[in-house]
Write an enzyme that holds these catalytic residues in place. Structure first.
Site, PDB file in Angstrom:
ATOM      1  N   LYS A  83     -42.338  78.446   3.312  1.00  0.00           N
ATOM      2  CA  LYS A  83     -42.094  79.458   2.278  1.00  0.00           C
ATOM      3  C   LYS A  83     -40.992  78.980   1.338  1.00  0.00           C
ATOM      4  O   LYS A  83     -41.103  79.082   0.124  1.00  0.00           O
ATOM      5  CB  LYS A  83     -41.708  80.799   2.919  1.00  0.00           C
ATOM      6  CG  LYS A  83     -42.904  81.532   3.512  1.00  0.00           C
ATOM      7  CD  LYS A  83     -42.500  82.713   4.382  1.00  0.00           C
ATOM      8  CE  LYS A  83     -43.755  83.300   5.050  1.00  0.00           C
ATOM      9  NZ  LYS A  83     -43.472  84.309   6.063  1.00  0.00           N
ATOM     10  N   GLN A 110     -38.299  87.420   8.313  1.00  0.00           N
ATOM     11  CA  GLN A 110     -39.397  86.845   9.096  1.00  0.00           C
ATOM     12  C   GLN A 110     -39.563  87.583  10.421  1.00  0.00           C
ATOM     13  O   GLN A 110     -38.598  87.745  11.171  1.00  0.00           O
ATOM     14  CB  GLN A 110     -39.133  85.349   9.318  1.00  0.00           C
ATOM     15  CG  GLN A 110     -40.241  84.625  10.053  1.00  0.00           C
ATOM     16  CD  GLN A 110     -41.555  84.573   9.259  1.00  0.00           C
ATOM     17  OE1 GLN A 110     -41.562  84.283   8.071  1.00  0.00           O
ATOM     18  NE2 GLN A 110     -42.657  84.868   9.916  1.00  0.00           N
ATOM     19  N   ASP A 147     -42.988  91.686   1.181  1.00  0.00           N
ATOM     20  CA  ASP A 147     -44.006  91.705   2.240  1.00  0.00           C
ATOM     21  C   ASP A 147     -44.842  92.990   2.158  1.00  0.00           C
ATOM     22  O   ASP A 147     -45.910  93.072   2.769  1.00  0.00           O
ATOM     23  CB  ASP A 147     -43.333  91.647   3.619  1.00  0.00           C
ATOM     24  CG  ASP A 147     -43.441  90.263   4.247  1.00  0.00           C
ATOM     25  OD1 ASP A 147     -44.332  89.498   3.837  1.00  0.00           O
ATOM     26  OD2 ASP A 147     -42.643  89.968   5.151  1.00  0.00           O
TER      27      ASP A 147
END
Ligand code: NDP
Length: 295
Positions: free
Chosen positions: A54, A98, A121
């Site tokens: 990422k 994460q 997200d």
């Protein structure tokens, strides 16, 4: 018949290039670069790989990338304090914590502490609510990637029967919302579904997000269906070779009956990162109330 391969890697590479162009347009016109903060707690090896990727792609696309690596022993209070400081930092447009987090930290509390306008997200309650109503919020990256691949392959999805295997908050449920919005007739199945095979057999579009290697069999797939395989599973090692990565679909056999299918690796996986970058640009424009460049 042998199914056409839906090349998610090629589509994702194209999308990342378009994100890069959008980033330089924003920099030229408004003198800022969107910033993404990635927070990793602990040393989960799979998470390490995702985060590394990422960060690499964020930097490649010309955005500002900030990384926070915290030890496994980090308390929930400390993590919430970091998220608060990132919420307040004007240079940060997107915050990604994460998952999974260590067991002593309440994931929902952390996800919902992220400012909805920076929640790239799309997992926080306000964004989940917006997805099921107006569709104006930030959309979870993996289902968004699946939708883009489907629309690229099939065009208008109106009237298609879509069946999703899996009802998780990060894949199955948001996938269903996106396909309803795209005018599909949607069925969500899960571990308590009776006659899973019969439900799958009705699908023009079949999305598998289970986490069980090679689970979906050829006999469950309708002739000519389009199959998206979200699963990422590693098979046990063979001899001295590392076990290979496979999806949730019995790819070798399902290709004989489907009209198109995503491979694993190289299908849905690369789209997740590309959509994360796209969401960061979207978030940066919404927060500043400026028009989003085309991506
Ligand atoms: P979860 O474990 O959260 O959800 C799995 C879902 O599958 C659940 O709804 C579960 O049902 C259902 N399920 C499990 N067993 C069966 C069964 N025998 N029959 C029918 N349904 C079943 O997983 P995620 O949604 O997070 O992930 C799914 C897969 O996708 C994983 O392999 C993951 O690694 C991968 N993934 C890939 C991403 C990418 O970027 N490509 C991103 C995210 C995930 P129930 O609710 O009843 O338990």
């Amino acid at each position: 018949m042998s199914a056409k391969l839906i090349d998610g890697k090629a589509f994702a590479d194209g999308l990342i290039k378009r994100v890069g162009v959008a980033v330089s347009k924003l920099n030229n016109r408004y003198n800022f670069k969107p910033g993404l903060a990635v927070v990793l707690v602990g040393e989960n090896p799979a998470s390490e790989v995702y985060v590394k990727n990422k960060i690499l792609q964020t930097e490649k696309s010309g955005m500002v990338s900030i990384e926070h690596r915290l030890p496994e022993t980090t308390s929930e209070k400390e993590l919430l304090a970091l998220v608060k400081s990132l919420n307040e930092d004007d240079k940060i447009d997107g915050i990604l914590v994460q998952l999974p987090l260590p067991k002593h930290i309440n994931e929902n509390a952390v996800i919902n502490s992220i400012s909805p306008s920076k929640d790239v997200d799309g997992f926080s309650i306000p964004n989940v609510g917006l997805l099921s109503t107006s569709g104006e919020g930030l959309i979870p990256c993996t289902p968004l990637g699946c939708l883009l691949l489907l629309q690229d392959h099939l065009g208008d999805l109106t009237g298609k029967n879509a069946v999703i295997i899996g009802r998780s908050n990060i894949v199955g449920k948001p996938m269903a919302q996106l396909l309803i919005k795209a005018n599909c007739t949607v069925t969500i199945t899960h571990s308590k579904t009776k006659n899973l095979e019969g439900e799958c057999k009705k699908a023009d579009i079949l999305v598998a997000a289970i986490g069980s290697p090679l689970f979906v069999k050829k006999e469950w797939v309708k002739n000519g269906a389009v199959v998206l395989d979200v699963g990422i599973n590693r098979l046990p090692p063979e001899g001295d070779k590392k076990g290979r990565l496979v999806g949730d679909v019995d790819f070798e056999n399902v290709i004989e009956i489907a009209s198109a299918i995503t491979p694993v690796p190289g299908g849905v996986g690369p789209m997740t990162i590309a959509c994360l970058l796209r969401n960061t640009v979207t978030a940066s424009c919404k927060r500043r109330n400026i028009n989003e460049p085309e991506m």
